[in-house]
Write a protein that holds these residues in place. Structure first.
Motif, PDB file in Angstrom:
ATOM      1  N   LEU A 137     -25.757 -22.011 -51.830  1.00 46.17           N
ATOM      2  CA  LEU A 137     -25.358 -21.820 -53.224  1.00 46.17           C
ATOM      3  C   LEU A 137     -25.996 -20.602 -53.880  1.00 46.17           C
ATOM      4  CD1 LEU A 137     -25.452 -25.494 -54.553  1.00 46.17           C
ATOM      5  CD2 LEU A 137     -23.440 -24.124 -53.981  1.00 46.17           C
ATOM      6  N   ALA A 138     -26.837 -19.870 -53.173  1.00 45.53           N
ATOM      7  CA  ALA A 138     -27.554 -18.751 -53.797  1.00 45.53           C
ATOM      8  C   ALA A 138     -26.602 -17.724 -54.390  1.00 45.53           C
ATOM      9  CB  ALA A 138     -28.481 -18.088 -52.774  1.00 45.53           C
ATOM     10  N   HIS A 139     -25.487 -17.441 -53.704  1.00 44.06           N
ATOM     11  CA  HIS A 139     -24.526 -16.473 -54.236  1.00 44.06           C
ATOM     12  C   HIS A 139     -23.924 -16.962 -55.547  1.00 44.06           C
ATOM     13  CE1 HIS A 139     -24.882 -13.804 -50.913  1.00 44.06           C
ATOM     14  NE2 HIS A 139     -24.313 -14.599 -50.022  1.00 44.06           N
ATOM     15  N   ASN A 140     -23.660 -18.270 -55.648  1.00 36.72           N
ATOM     16  CA  ASN A 140     -23.127 -18.821 -56.896  1.00 36.72           C
ATOM     17  C   ASN A 140     -24.113 -18.636 -58.047  1.00 36.72           C
ATOM     18  OD1 ASN A 140     -20.974 -19.634 -55.362  1.00 36.72           O
ATOM     19  ND2 ASN A 140     -21.536 -21.794 -55.304  1.00 36.72           N
ATOM     20  N   PHE A 141     -25.388 -18.837 -57.762  1.00 35.42           N
ATOM     21  CA  PHE A 141     -26.402 -18.670 -58.803  1.00 35.42           C
ATOM     22  C   PHE A 141     -26.534 -17.200 -59.210  1.00 35.42           C
ATOM     23  CE2 PHE A 141     -28.423 -22.594 -56.719  1.00 35.42           C
ATOM     24  CZ  PHE A 141     -27.702 -23.446 -57.538  1.00 35.42           C
ATOM     25  N   SER A 142     -26.342 -16.294 -58.260  1.00 32.85           N
ATOM     26  CA  SER A 142     -26.361 -14.865 -58.591  1.00 32.85           C
ATOM     27  C   SER A 142     -25.181 -14.510 -59.495  1.00 32.85           C
ATOM     28  CB  SER A 142     -26.311 -14.029 -57.315  1.00 32.85           C
ATOM     29  OG  SER A 142     -27.456 -14.268 -56.509  1.00 32.85           O
ATOM     30  N   ALA A 143     -24.022 -15.113 -59.241  1.00 32.27           N
ATOM     31  CA  ALA A 143     -22.849 -14.886 -60.087  1.00 32.27           C
ATOM     32  C   ALA A 143     -23.088 -15.428 -61.495  1.00 32.27           C
ATOM     33  CB  ALA A 143     -21.620 -15.541 -59.459  1.00 32.27           C
ATOM     34  N   LEU A 144     -23.737 -16.594 -61.595  1.00 34.62           N
ATOM     35  CA  LEU A 144     -24.076 -17.143 -62.910  1.00 34.62           C
ATOM     36  C   LEU A 144     -25.037 -16.230 -63.664  1.00 34.62           C
ATOM     37  CD1 LEU A 144     -24.550 -20.995 -62.350  1.00 34.62           C
ATOM     38  CD2 LEU A 144     -22.796 -19.862 -63.724  1.00 34.62           C
ATOM     39  N   CYS A 145     -25.938 -15.585 -62.933  1.00 35.90           N
ATOM     40  CA  CYS A 145     -26.856 -14.633 -63.557  1.00 35.90           C
ATOM     41  C   CYS A 145     -26.088 -13.468 -64.157  1.00 35.90           C
ATOM     42  CB  CYS A 145     -27.872 -14.131 -62.528  1.00 35.90           C
ATOM     43  SG  CYS A 145     -29.057 -12.943 -63.184  1.00 35.90           S
ATOM     44  N   LEU A 146     -25.139 -12.930 -63.406  1.00 34.21           N
ATOM     45  CA  LEU A 146     -24.320 -11.823 -63.907  1.00 34.21           C
ATOM     46  C   LEU A 146     -23.528 -12.252 -65.133  1.00 34.21           C
ATOM     47  CD1 LEU A 146     -23.271  -8.941 -63.538  1.00 34.21           C
ATOM     48  CD2 LEU A 146     -21.536  -9.837 -61.975  1.00 34.21           C
ATOM     49  N   PHE A 147     -23.024 -13.478 -65.123  1.00 31.51           N
ATOM     50  CA  PHE A 147     -22.275 -14.000 -66.266  1.00 31.51           C
ATOM     51  C   PHE A 147     -23.173 -14.093 -67.498  1.00 31.51           C
ATOM     52  CE2 PHE A 147     -20.798 -17.701 -68.758  1.00 31.51           C
ATOM     53  CZ  PHE A 147     -19.525 -17.256 -69.089  1.00 31.51           C
ATOM     54  N   THR A 148     -24.391 -14.571 -67.322  1.00 30.12           N
ATOM     55  CA  THR A 148     -25.344 -14.677 -68.425  1.00 30.12           C
ATOM     56  C   THR A 148     -25.660 -13.311 -69.011  1.00 30.12           C
ATOM     57  OG1 THR A 148     -26.348 -16.609 -67.348  1.00 30.12           O
ATOM     58  CG2 THR A 148     -27.612 -15.550 -69.098  1.00 30.12           C
ATOM     59  N   VAL A 149     -25.903 -12.340 -68.137  1.00 30.91           N
ATOM     60  CA  VAL A 149     -26.199 -10.981 -68.592  1.00 30.91           C
ATOM     61  C   VAL A 149     -25.027 -10.417 -69.387  1.00 30.91           C
ATOM     62  CG1 VAL A 149     -26.624  -8.617 -67.831  1.00 30.91           C
ATOM     63  CG2 VAL A 149     -27.806 -10.512 -66.698  1.00 30.91           C
ATOM     64  N   THR A 150     -23.820 -10.583 -68.866  1.00 31.14           N
ATOM     65  CA  THR A 150     -22.634 -10.038 -69.530  1.00 31.14           C
ATOM     66  C   THR A 150     -22.450 -10.639 -70.916  1.00 31.14           C
ATOM     67  OG1 THR A 150     -21.555  -9.709 -67.389  1.00 31.14           O
ATOM     68  CG2 THR A 150     -20.147  -9.721 -69.339  1.00 31.14           C
ATOM     69  N   CYS A 151     -22.528 -11.955 -71.016  1.00 31.56           N
ATOM     70  CA  CYS A 151     -22.353 -12.628 -72.307  1.00 31.56           C
ATOM     71  C   CYS A 151     -23.423 -12.193 -73.308  1.00 31.56           C
ATOM     72  CB  CYS A 151     -22.382 -14.139 -72.125  1.00 31.56           C
ATOM     73  SG  CYS A 151     -20.968 -14.819 -71.245  1.00 31.56           S
ATOM     74  N   SER A 152     -24.648 -12.084 -72.854  1.00 28.16           N
ATOM     75  CA  SER A 152     -25.748 -11.713 -73.745  1.00 28.16           C
ATOM     76  C   SER A 152     -25.613 -10.273 -74.226  1.00 28.16           C
ATOM     77  CB  SER A 152     -27.089 -11.915 -73.034  1.00 28.16           C
ATOM     78  OG  SER A 152     -27.267 -13.265 -72.660  1.00 28.16           O
ATOM     79  N   VAL A 153     -25.259  -9.365 -73.319  1.00 23.90           N
ATOM     80  CA  VAL A 153     -25.095  -7.957 -73.697  1.00 23.90           C
ATOM     81  C   VAL A 153     -23.945  -7.800 -74.692  1.00 23.90           C
ATOM     82  CG1 VAL A 153     -24.405  -5.687 -72.832  1.00 23.90           C
ATOM     83  CG2 VAL A 153     -26.118  -7.019 -71.598  1.00 23.90           C
ATOM     84  N   LEU A 154     -22.834  -8.468 -74.454  1.00 26.32           N
ATOM     85  CA  LEU A 154     -21.690  -8.389 -75.373  1.00 26.32           C
ATOM     86  C   LEU A 154     -22.058  -8.948 -76.744  1.00 26.32           C
ATOM     87  CD1 LEU A 154     -18.723  -9.396 -73.024  1.00 26.32           C
ATOM     88  CD2 LEU A 154     -19.264  -7.115 -73.914  1.00 26.32           C
ATOM     89  N   THR A 155     -22.818 -10.030 -76.766  1.00 27.96           N
ATOM     90  CA  THR A 155     -23.247 -10.608 -78.047  1.00 27.96           C
ATOM     91  C   THR A 155     -24.140  -9.645 -78.809  1.00 27.96           C
ATOM     92  OG1 THR A 155     -23.129 -12.848 -77.132  1.00 27.96           O
ATOM     93  CG2 THR A 155     -24.474 -12.536 -79.100  1.00 27.96           C
ATOM     94  N   ALA A 156     -25.112  -9.039 -78.115  1.00 28.00           N
ATOM     95  CA  ALA A 156     -26.009  -8.084 -78.763  1.00 28.00           C
ATOM     96  C   ALA A 156     -25.242  -6.869 -79.272  1.00 28.00           C
ATOM     97  CB  ALA A 156     -27.110  -7.657 -77.789  1.00 28.00           C
ATOM     98  N   ALA A 157     -24.277  -6.385 -78.488  1.00 27.41           N
ATOM     99  CA  ALA A 157     -23.471  -5.238 -78.912  1.00 27.41           C
ATOM    100  C   ALA A 157     -22.645  -5.582 -80.148  1.00 27.41           C
ATOM    101  CB  ALA A 157     -22.566  -4.795 -77.765  1.00 27.41           C
ATOM    102  N   TYR A 158     -22.093  -6.780 -80.170  1.00 27.14           N
ATOM    103  CA  TYR A 158     -21.305  -7.224 -81.331  1.00 27.14           C
ATOM    104  C   TYR A 158     -22.182  -7.289 -82.582  1.00 27.14           C
ATOM    105  CZ  TYR A 158     -18.872 -10.433 -84.461  1.00 27.14           C
ATOM    106  OH  TYR A 158     -18.283 -11.016 -85.567  1.00 27.14           O
ATOM    107  N   MET A 159     -23.392  -7.846 -82.448  1.00 24.90           N
ATOM    108  CA  MET A 159     -24.280  -7.943 -83.601  1.00 24.90           C
ATOM    109  C   MET A 159     -24.769  -6.566 -84.047  1.00 24.90           C
ATOM    110  SD  MET A 159     -24.204 -11.066 -84.376  1.00 24.90           S
ATOM    111  CE  MET A 159     -25.405 -10.923 -85.707  1.00 24.90           C
ATOM    112  N   ALA A 160     -24.978  -5.653 -83.107  1.00 29.74           N
ATOM    113  CA  ALA A 160     -25.371  -4.289 -83.478  1.00 29.74           C
ATOM    114  C   ALA A 160     -24.255  -3.612 -84.276  1.00 29.74           C
ATOM    115  CB  ALA A 160     -25.706  -3.484 -82.227  1.00 29.74           C
ATOM    116  N   ARG A 161     -23.012  -3.882 -83.908  1.00 28.51           N
ATOM    117  CA  ARG A 161     -21.886  -3.317 -84.657  1.00 28.51           C
ATOM    118  C   ARG A 161     -21.832  -3.896 -86.073  1.00 28.51           C
ATOM    119  NH1 ARG A 161     -17.504  -0.393 -83.382  1.00 28.51           N
ATOM    120  NH2 ARG A 161     -15.655  -0.592 -84.681  1.00 28.51           N
ATOM    121  N   LYS A 162     -22.110  -5.185 -86.213  1.00 30.34           N
ATOM    122  CA  LYS A 162     -22.148  -5.789 -87.543  1.00 30.34           C
ATOM    123  C   LYS A 162     -23.258  -5.173 -88.387  1.00 30.34           C
ATOM    124  CE  LYS A 162     -21.526 -10.139 -88.312  1.00 30.34           C
ATOM    125  NZ  LYS A 162     -20.277 -10.105 -89.088  1.00 30.34           N
ATOM    126  N   VAL A 163     -24.402  -4.917 -87.774  1.00 26.50           N
ATOM    127  CA  VAL A 163     -25.494  -4.270 -88.498  1.00 26.50           C
ATOM    128  C   VAL A 163     -25.082  -2.872 -88.956  1.00 26.50           C
ATOM    129  CG1 VAL A 163     -27.779  -3.236 -88.198  1.00 26.50           C
ATOM    130  CG2 VAL A 163     -27.359  -5.567 -87.424  1.00 26.50           C
TER     131      VAL A 163
END
Length: 346
Positions: free
Chosen positions: A311-337
């Motif tokens: 399952l290690a590859h699945n957990f690596s994919a979940l890591c990439l998903f977490t990074v993507t969601c977090s970066v998009l959220t931060a970018a969205y909030m920076a645009r609001k600022v």
């Protein structure tokens, strides 16, 4: 010939004497809280702030100057360098490229270095302007979310006991991803919406998701500590796990409470702030955690290889998903600022 050498040395001496004057524009002295926008204010810290709207070179140069963020910068910078050295040492005996079971170890080490680096940059460069203050701390929250996911994965993959794995395997990692993202989103929103006002609402947005994430992420470790037979309680990995829990809890207290600066108003501008103590405790927590995970990786292979399978590859994919969601959220909030500050200027 002697005359030429003398003239060159004389010009060099003159140039050296001019260095302080050349550097002076890059090194303004620190200022009081009344001279910076309110968003930069810290409770009970009245001076030691760096002036805004200086050059990027100036803010990088403050790495070697005294101000109220200096210790926050250096604690995480030194820790990041220590972990880079530790990673280099581990890479000589761990095949991160070919060993499937080494991927979670790689993720937690990279996640730790990432959050420490992002935090260093945030505290070093956030004084540039109001927009960059928000943006760099949004980036810092992305690093925290990545680290939370890496911690959850490291504990679930290596430290967990089979009995606890059986109870939580159906929801642990998906919920860990959700809470890591909520931690990032909540921190960004609290920073954008509340800052120093409405402390209760700010804490609910920032600390509640992080607290829930920690309770979930640390549960495999707590279960293992309390169920370990007496013969295993002296296991170095368990001792390191106990240390990481202790340091985190102490750090969490100082993150949530402005002591000792509340007791000593006007005395902690450069040294002794609660956030500085939090940084030190978090660094010690991270270093102890990495050592515990490394020991678990080396000594518990028979257990985790049976529990986790391939399952290690699945957990690596979940890591990439977490990074993507977090970066998009931060970018969205920076645009609001940016929109908010543009409206304020108009």
């Amino acid at each position: 010939m002697a005359t030429v050498i003398t003239e060159k040395l004389s010009r060099l001496f003159i140039n050296v004497r001019q260095v302080p004057q050349l550097l002076a524009p890059l090194s303004p002295s620190t200022v009081s809280s009344s001279e910076v926008p309110k968003v930069f204010w810290k409770p009970y810290i009245h001076t030691g702030y760096r002036p805004v709207q200086q050059t990027w070179c100036y803010y990088f140069s403050t790495l070697f100057q005294q101000h109220n963020e200096a210790i926050n910068i250096w604690t995480h910078l030194v820790a990041a360098l220590i972990l880079l050295l530790r990673f280099q040492q581990l890479s000589q005996r761990v095949d991160f490229g070919q060993d499937l079971h080494a991927q979670p170890l790689l993720i937690i080490i990279v996640a730790s270095i990432t959050y420490l680096t992002f935090s260093t940059l945030a505290h070093l460069l956030q004084a540039k302007s109001e927009f960059w203050h928000y943006s760099f701390f949004f980036m810092d929250y992305v690093g925290v979310a990545i680290y939370q996911y890496g911690s959850a994965l490291g504990h679930y993959y290596y430290a967990i006991e089979p009995s606890w794995h059986e109870k939580i395997k159906g929801f642990y990692m998906p919920v860990a991803v959700l809470l890591a993202w909520l931690s990032c989103a909540g921190s960004c929103y609290a920073k954008y919406r509340y800052h120093q006002s409405a402390r209760l609402l700010s804490r609910l947005c920032q600390e509640l998701p992080s607290g829930l994430a920690y309770m979930l992420d640390i549960s495999p470790v707590i279960h293992r500590i309390y169920t370990a037979p007496p013969s295993e309680r002296a296991d170095p990995a368990i001792l390191y796990h106990k240390c990481q829990v202790l340091f985190f809890l102490i750090g969490a207290f100082f993150f949530s409470h402005p002591y000792p600066e509340k007791w000593l108003p006007g005395k902690c501008h450069f040294f002794g702030q609660s956030h500085q103590i939090f940084h030190v405790c978090l660094v010690l927590c991270t270093l102890a955690q990495i050592e515990a995970v490394v020991l678990d990786y080396e000594s518990r292979r028979e257990i985790y290889s049976t529990l986790q399978g391939d399952l290690a590859h699945n957990f690596s994919a979940l890591c990439l998903f977490t990074v993507t969601c977090s970066v998009l959220t931060a970018a969205y909030m920076a645009r609001k600022v940016k929109n908010k500050l543009s409206f304020k200027i108009e």
